[in-house]
Structures are given as structure tokens and as C-alpha cells.
Scaffold this active site. Structure first.
Site, mmCIF file in Angstrom:
data_model
loop_
_atom_site.group_PDB
_atom_site.id
_atom_site.type_symbol
_atom_site.label_atom_id
_atom_site.label_comp_id
_atom_site.label_asym_id
_atom_site.label_seq_id
_atom_site.Cartn_x
_atom_site.Cartn_y
_atom_site.Cartn_z
ATOM 1 N N LYS A 1 -35.800 -5.500 26.176
ATOM 2 C CA LYS A 1 -35.174 -6.021 24.949
ATOM 3 C C LYS A 1 -34.395 -7.114 25.054
ATOM 4 O O LYS A 1 -33.804 -7.203 25.890
ATOM 5 C CB LYS A 1 -34.886 -5.108 24.072
ATOM 6 C CG LYS A 1 -35.078 -5.516 22.731
ATOM 7 C CD LYS A 1 -34.434 -3.889 21.655
ATOM 8 C CE LYS A 1 -34.005 -4.498 20.349
ATOM 9 N NZ LYS A 1 -33.133 -3.548 19.252
ATOM 10 N N SER B 1 -36.048 -2.521 15.058
ATOM 11 C CA SER B 1 -36.711 -3.853 15.876
ATOM 12 C C SER B 1 -36.926 -3.244 17.237
ATOM 13 O O SER B 1 -37.069 -5.222 17.854
ATOM 14 C CB SER B 1 -34.777 -4.245 15.824
ATOM 15 O OG SER B 1 -34.193 -3.661 16.558
ATOM 16 N N SER C 1 -33.727 2.017 15.610
ATOM 17 C CA SER C 1 -34.474 0.801 16.344
ATOM 18 C C SER C 1 -35.457 1.392 17.764
ATOM 19 O O SER C 1 -35.895 0.373 18.232
ATOM 20 C CB SER C 1 -33.693 -0.053 16.308
ATOM 21 O OG SER C 1 -33.280 -0.722 15.136
#
Length: 468
Positions: free
Chosen positions: A111, A187, A211
């Protein structure tokens, strides 16, 4: 689509080279014009590392470790376990049961909130669009130590500030591979979408307000929020912010996303444990047969009523579980008020941001002390429950992936997504989302498995067995 473990085995046994796998993956990423999950790659570095992995395997003849480590005569097979006190050199090749290089030659992504030396770390914020990290996050170091090749980074919501969507001004919007008009969640939406679209073999994300788990559910992959604090956060910080270890309450956790429960275990073995000295061994699962598990189950709640599509998939899953012979324990743990704990989690998030300097707060010292006491009481109550129950099964979300830009979902407020993930987030218990089916329209449905404190592998193994 192969799992990380499957592709690692194919590389180790010479069915394919790491170079071939990495080139094919990079080609798929370059060809993607619809999902927009992987937003930056380092092609030349990845191919050089793939060549190095192939050379190591050629030199060692496949599954070979240092003499005296793991299997007899130094040969380490997939079921051999290398203990935390054994020495494994940087060039040793160790099977998936050991600490050495179970991901040797496997291309992975992380990420875009983790530092990777030489790559941008933007957090989806234009203010950091040109920030180049000069060091690797600890989790990146450990993945690479396990043999993984970090080929690129995946999209995030701006400043990781949305649990339901993934979009920012730098890289744009990520779409759900199952339906491009729908969200992949947030996210870590880029992470989950990349796995679902076959644009990576393993991912690492972060989870403060679901998330990891929500995107995993919406995209039909596995995602683990480990026991809080199990994976160190060094290198997961806003650009330009110095990393200072803290013992303040930390709700934010980082963990893997994958296409199988077994891959979650491999990734966690490679990355968990204190910063230094690095030596850690997961506690073994409580059972290795599904019928031996004692499973707490809740499938619905008035505060977050599940859609019929989610409810149907959960019902089918519980029927399968019952047929296995597992003991089913219905209802919430004694003493747990689900509404109260979900609301308490919201207050704890406020405290989290206050303690980490990201917002003003009117909290007093007495407030902080009281919040900490309530968080510990909640943890103790769940831990007492896990003395008699092995895992707790419930929805990850009340809904499936919803259209981009939605502010209400299935007639419920947007924030209703938080209800089902709040309890494990409040207490810090390990929790994973696993795919359990699809709607008639082909949208993935996820279920959440919560495990005992520091018994992450009990939750992982249960999910692995339940998946069959």
C-alpha cells in the site's frame, strides 16, 4: 489465479522462473486501464531481483537450507519448521514452513503508505506527490528478507481517510474488479483490487477503521488485521514525520491481504515480531480440524442489518459449518453490548487522533484514563469469552460493494460499515475477512473471523479449514 504460496512452489520446483512470473505480472499491470489499483512500479529493480532469485535457486538446487537447519542434512521441505533460534543465512532457501525465504521470487505489492526506498510515498496527498523514501519500512524489509520482490505500490484514499472508497488527486479512483462502477472499499482499496484483478500475489495494507477487512470483503479476497502491535509500524508514517516508537494506545495496525488464508499465515510469519532482536514464532492454532472448533456466531443486528445477499451467503456458510460437526455458540459474548462497544470504538478513534497530534481535542487526563480503562475492560471481556470459544464469526460488512460516491448504502448511513469491524478494532483482537460467496450479480461477500488475543493463527487456520 495462483496464490502466493502456489506460485512460490512453482518457482522453487522449476516449473516457472521468477523472471517469467515477474515479467508476466508487470505486463498485466501495464495493460490495466480499468481497475487502477497498482499506481507505481519499479520494473528494472524487480527484474534484477527476479534474476537473483533464479540464480539462488539454481545454485542451491531448490529447497536447500544451511546444513543443520530445518530438515535432515539441510534439505528443507514444505512441512519443515525452522525455529526462531535457528540461524538462516541471507542466501539460504527455506520452504514455506520455515523462517527463511518462503516467498523467494514472488512479486508482491504494498500500500502507498509504506516507505520503499527509491519510490514515492504519497498517501494520496498532492503535498507529498514528489516525496521519495530513502529507506524501507520494516514490513518491506521483512517481506524482502522472506524472498518477496516488491514490484510496486497500490492506491489509497487520500490520507487513508475513508474506509469505504479509494480515490485521490494524484492517482485517481480505484474500481472494483467485480463491477467497475462500484467501490473496492478503502483505504486499502488498491491493495484488495490488485489481488482480485490478478495484479499482485500478496499485499500489505493498514487497518484503523476496517481498512484491510472492508476492501477484502468487497473485492472477494482475504485480509487480516493482526493482534494490535504484532507487526511493527516503522516506515508507516506520514512523509516527513519522524518515526518514534510509542506505548500510547495504538488502534492502527498493519497486515497482509492475500488470495488464501495460508498466504496470510506466511506473510504474518515473515513480518510479525518486535523490531529487534527479530525473533518471533506464531502461537499454534488451537485445532487443525474444523469439527473441533467452538464457533461463536452472530449474523445480524438492528444497528447494521445485513442485506439479503449477505445474509444468504452467511446462512450457507453456517450450514456448511454445522455439517462439519463444529460446535456453534449463538449470540454475542456475555456482557458485550454490541451497540455500546461500537460507540466506544468511535470515542477511541477520537483519542487515537488526539494522541497522535492529528486533531484538536477537549479530552482531559481523566477522559484519557477512563477511555483506556474501558478499552482494557472490553478486551478482557472478549478474552474471557475466548477461554470457551475458539473464534467468533460475523459479517465483515452489512453490505456488498456499493456504487462509487454513495453517501447512503442500502438505506443505511455510510458509517454503518464500521459497526461489524468495530469490536475487534476496539479490543485489538486479530480479525480477518474471508470470501464466502457471491451474489447473483457476481459481487463478493465476506465474513469476519475474530480470534483470541495473540492467537492469530487460530483465526487463520479456521478460515483455511472453512474454505475447504
Amino acid at each position: 489465479m495462483y496464490t502466493a504460496g502456489e506460485i512460490a512452489e512453482r518457482i522453487r520446483t522449476g516449473q516457472v522462473t521468477s523472471r517469467e512470473v515477474t515479467e508476466e505480472l508487470l505486463a498485466r499491470i501495464a495493460a490495466d486501464t480499468k481497475v487502477n489499483a497498482v499506481v507505481e512500479v519499479r520494473r528494472e529493480h524487480a527484474l534484477a531481483e527476479a534474476d537473483r532469485a533464479d540464480a539462488l535457486l539454481a545454485e542451491h538446487g531448490g529447497l536447500v537450507g544451511r546444513a543443520g537447519v530445518g530438515g535432515q542434512d539441510g534439505v528443507v521441505g514444505p512441512d519443515d519448521v525452522v525455529g526462531p533460534d535457528d540461524v538462516v543465512g541471507p542466501d539460504d532457501v527455506v520452504g514455506p514452513g520455515g523462517l527463511g525465504r518462503p516467498l523467494l521470487g514472488v512479486p508482491v505489492t504494498v500500500k502507498d503508505c509504506f516507505n520503499v526506498a527509491g519510490m514515492r510515498t504519497t498517501w494520496g496527498n498532492p503535498a507529498f506527490a514528489e516525496y521519495i523514501a530513502d529507506h524501507d519500512a520494516l514490513v518491506v524489509e521483512r517481506l524482502q528478507r522472506a524472498g518477496a520482490i516488491v514490484v510496486g505500490k497500490t492506491n489509497v484514499h487520500a490520507m487513508l481517510a475513508d474506509f469505504g472508497q479509494t480515490a485521490n488527486e494524484i492517482y485517481g479512483r480505484t474500481n472494483n474488479p467485480a463491477d467497475l462502477d462500484r467501490t473496492p472499499g478503502g483505504s486499502s482499496g488498491g491493495a484488495a483490487a490488485a489481488l482480485a484483478a490478478d495484479l499482485t500475489y500478496l499485499e500489505y495494507g493498514s487497518d484503523l477503521v476496517g481498512s484491510i477487512r472492508l476492501p477484502a470483503a468487497y473485492c472477494g479476497v482475504y485480509g487480516l488485521k493482526p493482534t494490535n502491535g504484532l507487526v511493527p509500524l516503522r516506515g508507516f508514517e506520514i512523509p516527513g514525520t519522524p518515526y518514534l516508537p510509542t506505548e500510547l494506545p495504538v488502534l492502527s495496525t498493519i497486515g497482509p491481504l492475500a488470495r488464501s488464508a495460508a498466504d496470510l499465515r506466511t506473510a504474518l510469519r515473515a513480518t510479525a515480531g518486535p523490531e529487534a532482536p527479530y525473533s518471533y514464532k506464531l502461537r499454534p492454532p488451537r485445532h487443525d480440524r474444523l469439527q473441533d472448533y467452538r464457533v461463536g456466531i452472530v449474523t445480524d443486528h438492528p444497528s447494521a442489518p445485513v442485506s439479503s445477499e449477505v445474509g444468504d451467503a452467511l446462512s450457507d456458510t453456517i450450514d456448511r459449518l454445522a455439517r462439519s460437526g463444529a460446535k456453534i455458540v449463538n449470540n454475542w459474548p456475555d456482557g458485550v453490548d454490541a451497540n455500546e462497544q461500537a460507540e466506544e470504538f468511535g470515542r477511541q478513534v477520537e483519542l487515537f487522533f488526539a494522541l497522535h497530534g492529528d486533531s484538536d481535542s477537549d479530552l482531559t487526563t481523566a477522559d484519557v484514563r477512563d477511555l483506556d480503562r474501558r478499552r482494557m475492560q472490553a478486551r478482557a471481556g472478549w478474552q474471557q469469552y475466548f477461554e470457551d470459544v475458539d473464534v467468533f464469526l460475523c459479517p465483515t460488512s452489512f453490505t456488498v460493494a456499493f456504487p462509487h460516491g454513495s453517501t447512503t448504502i442500502d438505506g443505511q448511513p455510510y458509517e454503518t460499515q464500521v459497526f461489524w469491524i468495530a469490536h475487534a478494532s476496539l479490543t485489538g483482537h486479530p480479525a480477518l475477512s474471508m470470501p464466502i460467496g457471491h451474489t447473483p450479480a457476481g459481487l463478493p461477500v465476506g465474513a469476519q473471523v475474530i480470534g483470541p488475543w495473540h492467537e492469530d493463527d487460530t483465526a487463520i487456520t479456521f478460515a483455511e479449514l472453512l474454505a475447504g
